[in-house]
Design a protein around this motif. Structure first.
Motif, PDB file in Angstrom:
ATOM      1  N   LEU A 290       0.860  -1.126   0.029  1.00 58.69           N
ATOM      2  CA  LEU A 290       0.048   0.002   0.078  1.00 58.69           C
ATOM      3  C   LEU A 290       0.919   1.161  -0.044  1.00 58.69           C
ATOM      4  N   ARG A 291       1.462   1.575  -1.164  1.00 55.81           N
ATOM      5  CA  ARG A 291       2.391   2.552  -1.195  1.00 55.81           C
ATOM      6  C   ARG A 291       1.989   3.824  -1.324  1.00 55.81           C
ATOM      7  N   ARG A 292       0.553   4.166  -1.406  1.00 53.56           N
ATOM      8  CA  ARG A 292      -0.119   5.421  -1.512  1.00 53.56           C
ATOM      9  C   ARG A 292      -0.774   5.717  -0.129  1.00 53.56           C
ATOM     10  N   LEU A 293      -0.432   4.864   0.824  1.00 59.78           N
ATOM     11  CA  LEU A 293      -1.108   4.994   2.404  1.00 59.78           C
ATOM     12  C   LEU A 293      -0.582   6.266   2.944  1.00 59.78           C
ATOM     13  N   ASN A 294      -1.429   6.959   3.320  1.00 61.50           N
ATOM     14  CA  ASN A 294      -1.114   8.453   4.107  1.00 61.50           C
ATOM     15  C   ASN A 294      -1.414   8.127   5.504  1.00 61.50           C
ATOM     16  N   ARG A 295      -2.326   7.620   6.084  1.00 60.79           N
ATOM     17  CA  ARG A 295      -2.984   7.547   7.583  1.00 60.79           C
ATOM     18  C   ARG A 295      -3.202   5.865   7.529  1.00 60.79           C
ATOM     19  N   LEU A 296      -2.642   5.637   8.877  1.00 58.85           N
ATOM     20  CA  LEU A 296      -2.833   4.024   9.029  1.00 58.85           C
ATOM     21  C   LEU A 296      -3.231   3.997  10.573  1.00 58.85           C
ATOM     22  N   TYR A 297      -4.209   3.667  10.931  1.00 60.30           N
ATOM     23  CA  TYR A 297      -4.728   3.568  12.613  1.00 60.30           C
ATOM     24  C   TYR A 297      -5.035   2.136  12.904  1.00 60.30           C
ATOM     25  N   LEU A 298      -4.254   1.492  13.392  1.00 59.80           N
ATOM     26  CA  LEU A 298      -4.568   0.009  14.224  1.00 59.80           C
ATOM     27  C   LEU A 298      -4.255  -0.079  15.502  1.00 59.80           C
ATOM     28  N   ASP A 299      -4.820   1.061  16.281  1.00 56.89           N
ATOM     29  CA  ASP A 299      -4.366   0.986  17.584  1.00 56.89           C
ATOM     30  C   ASP A 299      -5.849   0.383  18.115  1.00 56.89           C
ATOM     31  N   ASN A 300      -5.693   0.069  19.670  1.00 57.90           N
ATOM     32  CA  ASN A 300      -6.852  -0.325  20.390  1.00 57.90           C
ATOM     33  C   ASN A 300      -7.268  -1.642  19.913  1.00 57.90           C
ATOM     34  N   ASN A 301      -6.276  -2.551  19.547  1.00 61.32           N
ATOM     35  CA  ASN A 301      -6.748  -3.865  19.215  1.00 61.32           C
ATOM     36  C   ASN A 301      -6.085  -4.919  20.155  1.00 61.32           C
ATOM     37  N   GLN A 302      -5.694  -6.193  19.580  1.00 56.01           N
ATOM     38  CA  GLN A 302      -5.049  -7.167  20.167  1.00 56.01           C
ATOM     39  C   GLN A 302      -4.011  -7.776  19.294  1.00 56.01           C
ATOM     40  N   LEU A 303      -3.306  -6.881  18.482  1.00 53.13           N
ATOM     41  CA  LEU A 303      -2.672  -7.374  17.453  1.00 53.13           C
ATOM     42  C   LEU A 303      -1.107  -7.772  17.919  1.00 53.13           C
ATOM     43  N   SER A 304      -0.568  -8.630  17.605  1.00 54.31           N
ATOM     44  CA  SER A 304       0.819  -9.196  18.063  1.00 54.31           C
ATOM     45  C   SER A 304       1.877  -9.174  16.782  1.00 54.31           C
ATOM     46  N   GLY A 305       2.845  -9.784  17.395  1.00 48.72           N
ATOM     47  CA  GLY A 305       3.945  -9.789  16.345  1.00 48.72           C
ATOM     48  C   GLY A 305       5.161  -8.878  16.833  1.00 48.72           C
ATOM     49  N   ASN A 306       6.277  -9.124  15.957  1.00 50.22           N
ATOM     50  CA  ASN A 306       7.467  -8.589  16.067  1.00 50.22           C
ATOM     51  C   ASN A 306       7.396  -6.825  15.283  1.00 50.22           C
ATOM     52  N   ILE A 307       7.872  -6.066  16.227  1.00 58.30           N
ATOM     53  CA  ILE A 307       7.569  -4.689  15.519  1.00 58.30           C
ATOM     54  C   ILE A 307       8.584  -4.364  14.441  1.00 58.30           C
ATOM     55  N   SER A 308       9.847  -4.913  14.511  1.00 55.31           N
ATOM     56  CA  SER A 308      10.722  -4.567  13.541  1.00 55.31           C
ATOM     57  C   SER A 308      10.527  -5.093  12.227  1.00 55.31           C
ATOM     58  N   SER A 309       9.464  -6.223  12.141  1.00 47.51           N
ATOM     59  CA  SER A 309       8.948  -6.619  10.868  1.00 47.51           C
ATOM     60  C   SER A 309       8.265  -5.591  10.135  1.00 47.51           C
ATOM     61  N   ILE A 310       7.505  -4.743  11.024  1.00 47.41           N
ATOM     62  CA  ILE A 310       6.979  -3.684  10.101  1.00 47.41           C
ATOM     63  C   ILE A 310       7.664  -2.848   9.306  1.00 47.41           C
ATOM     64  N   PHE A 311       8.753  -2.560   9.835  1.00 46.20           N
ATOM     65  CA  PHE A 311       9.653  -1.264   9.370  1.00 46.20           C
ATOM     66  C   PHE A 311      10.633  -1.761   8.364  1.00 46.20           C
ATOM     67  N   LYS A 312      10.347  -3.063   7.480  1.00 49.63           N
ATOM     68  CA  LYS A 312      11.153  -3.600   6.436  1.00 49.63           C
ATOM     69  C   LYS A 312      10.874  -2.916   5.168  1.00 49.63           C
ATOM     70  N   PHE A 313       9.769  -2.003   5.090  1.00 48.96           N
ATOM     71  CA  PHE A 313       9.248  -1.567   3.792  1.00 48.96           C
ATOM     72  C   PHE A 313       9.453  -0.129   3.975  1.00 48.96           C
ATOM     73  N   ASN A 314       9.592   0.639   2.615  1.00 44.74           N
ATOM     74  CA  ASN A 314       9.586   2.105   2.673  1.00 44.74           C
ATOM     75  C   ASN A 314       8.274   2.627   2.110  1.00 44.74           C
ATOM     76  N   ASN A 315       7.881   3.487   2.829  1.00 48.11           N
ATOM     77  CA  ASN A 315       6.606   4.319   2.378  1.00 48.11           C
ATOM     78  C   ASN A 315       6.855   5.663   2.599  1.00 48.11           C
ATOM     79  N   SER A 316       6.985   6.263   1.533  1.00 46.49           N
ATOM     80  CA  SER A 316       7.503   7.935   1.763  1.00 46.49           C
ATOM     81  C   SER A 316       6.278   8.666   1.970  1.00 46.49           C
TER      82      SER A 316
END
Length: 488
Positions: A290-316
């Motif tokens: 989703l390279r056009r994504l400008n705003r992303l809100y995933l707060d207040n859930n029960q999501l899990s996983g390693n945070i570092s895997s999220i930042f392997k992609f560039n989104n300018s």
């Protein structure tokens, strides 16, 4: 004599046709005038005299304010009284405007029930009555308006269920029923509305699962937030939404994982799935595809996983990224703003992030809000690189095992909210600590180990409205007053 008889016969035939036309179509512009005067008679407040000084039998109805006529038929084609502060009930006589195509009564103070007679006007293409005080239900006859392209009923007091007949509105492009009191399931027939581009249902009481949207390939905006919708999002939920730009499902009761098919929505600019019960890992496609994504809100859930895997992609293009109040873990990489160079708001508080708090923040030139509060970072000093974020306005670092002294914040002249409470910060507050914080409104340093006197430079913070220095070891004399002071 023959010619005279023929002429007489032709005249009688013409007269018969004329009378027959009058009988077949008895409504004229006079009918429209009577309908509008009946409408005017039920207006109880017209503060700008828009109708009282203009709608008069002394002038053609087609010249009245808000009225437009069809030149071909000389009948009222459009009634547009938007934002005129009119109050009253809507006369059922509007149902006599049989050539009406556009009806716009939005942003007024109309009340009572919306007349069912209007749903007989089969030429209607636009109904916009949002931001009024209409009550009652939405009738099945709505589905008979097969020409309708815009239906805006939002910000009223409509209640009850949505009729199944809405699926007959196959030409509808924009459908807004937000901010009402509608309840029950969203009809499955909504999937028949294949021309729909804007689907706005937020702030109601809808329940149950979302019907399939796969036939609705023209959808650009979907707003289902602030309802009681539940269940899992199907694996193919995002398969057939190539035009989708804006999606919000926030504040519902969805559970299960975020479908990986979300990566197919490559036109997505705004995605809000916050305040649900979503579990599992964040799909890599959210930032990877989703390279056009400008705003992303995933707060207040029960999501899990390693945070570092999220930042392997560039989104300018990503500017706002909310992940607070989840179960994310792992180490926060120091390349956050390298991968997300235009990030303005980053909320990661109330997770289980561990390791050292990143010290490299000089790449975060655009960051305005940062929250890393209440995680499990290792004990250590507050990152000195924070002072490189010269656009920073809000900084939340509470509950993070921080120790040592506060680094200089003099470059952060835009700061107006600072929360460093629940740490092990110590030492004296520098005498010039408050010299360069002209915008500061909210400061809390409570439950730390600060000592010494409160710097007199705090008097420079003339915008300060909330100050909490309680549960420290501060001494000396108070030289200032503020609206809220907690010193224990």
């Amino acid at each position: 004599m023959v010619n005279l008889s023929s002429c007489l016969l032709l005249f009688l035939l013409s007269l018969h046709c004329f009378v027959a036309c009058l009988v077949a179509n008895p409504k004229t512009i006079t009918t429209d005038q009577s309908a509008l005067l009946a409408f005017k008679s039920l207006i109880t407040s017209d503060p700008y005299d828009m109708l009282s000084n203009n709608w008069s039998t002394s002038s053609s109805v087609c010249t009245w304010v808000g009225v437009a006529c069809d030149e071909r038929h000389n009948r009222v084609h459009s009634l547009n009284l938007q934002n005129m502060s009119l109050r009253g009930i809507v006369s059922p006589n509007l149902g006599n405007l049989s050539f009406l195509v556009i009806l716009n009564l939005s942003s007024n103070r109309f009340n009572g029930q919306f007349p069912k007679e209007i749903y007989r006007l089969h030429r209607l293409k636009v109904i916009s009555i949002a931001f009024n005080e209409f009550v009652g239900g939405i009738p099945e006859t709505l589905g008979e308006l097969s020409q309708l392209q815009i239906l805006h009923l939002g910000a009223n007091n409509f209640s009850g269920f949505l009729p199944q007949s809405i699926g007959n509105l196959c030409q509808l492009k924009s459908f807004d029923i937000s901010r009402n009191m509608l309840s029950g399931p969203i009809p499955q027939t909504i999937s028949n509305m294949s021309s729909l581009e804007y689907l706005v249902f937020h702030l109601n009481y809808f329940s149950g699962e979302i019907p399939s949207l796969n036939n609705m390939t023209s959808l650009r905006v979907v707003k289902f937030s602030h309802n009681n919708l539940n269940g899992r999002l199907s694996n193919d939920f995002f398969n057939q939404l190539p035009q989708l730009k804006y999606l919000t499902l926030r504040n519902n009761q969805f559970d299960g994982s975020i479908p990986r098919s979300i990566g197919n929505c490559t036109s997505l600019i705004y995605l809000d799935l916050s305040s649900n019960f979503l579990t599992g890992e964040i799909p890599k496609g959210i930032l990877g595809d989703l390279r056009r994504l400008n705003r992303l809100y995933l707060d207040n859930n029960q999501l899990s996983g390693n945070i570092s895997s999220i930042f392997k992609f560039n989104n300018s293009l990503l500017q706002e990224f909310y992940l607070s109040y989840n179960n994310l873990s792992g180490n926060l990489p120091s390349c956050i703003c390298h991968e997300l160079p235009n990030l303005r708001m980053f909320y990661l508080g109330h997770n289980d992030i561990s390791g050292n708090m990143p010290t490299v923040w000089n790449q975060c030139k655009e960051l305005e809000r940062l929250s890393l509060a209440f995680n499990s970072f290792n004990k250590g000093p507050m990152p000195g690189g924070i002072r490189s974020m010269t656009k920073l306005q809000r900084l939340f670092l509470m509950g993070n095992n921080l120790e040592g002294e506060i680094p200089p914040l003099n470059n952060l002249t835009s700061l107006w909210v600072v929360k460093f409470s629940h740490n092990n910060l110590n030492g004296r507050l520098p005498t010039d600590f408050f010299n360069q914080l002209p915008q500061l409104k909210y400061l809390t340093l409570w439950n730390n180990q600060f000592e010494g006197s409160i710097p007199r430079s705090i008097g420079n913070c003339t915008s300060l409205i909330y100050l909490d220095l309680s549960s420290n070891f501060l001494t000396g004399i108070l030289y200032f007053l503020s609206r809220y002071i907690y010193l224990k």
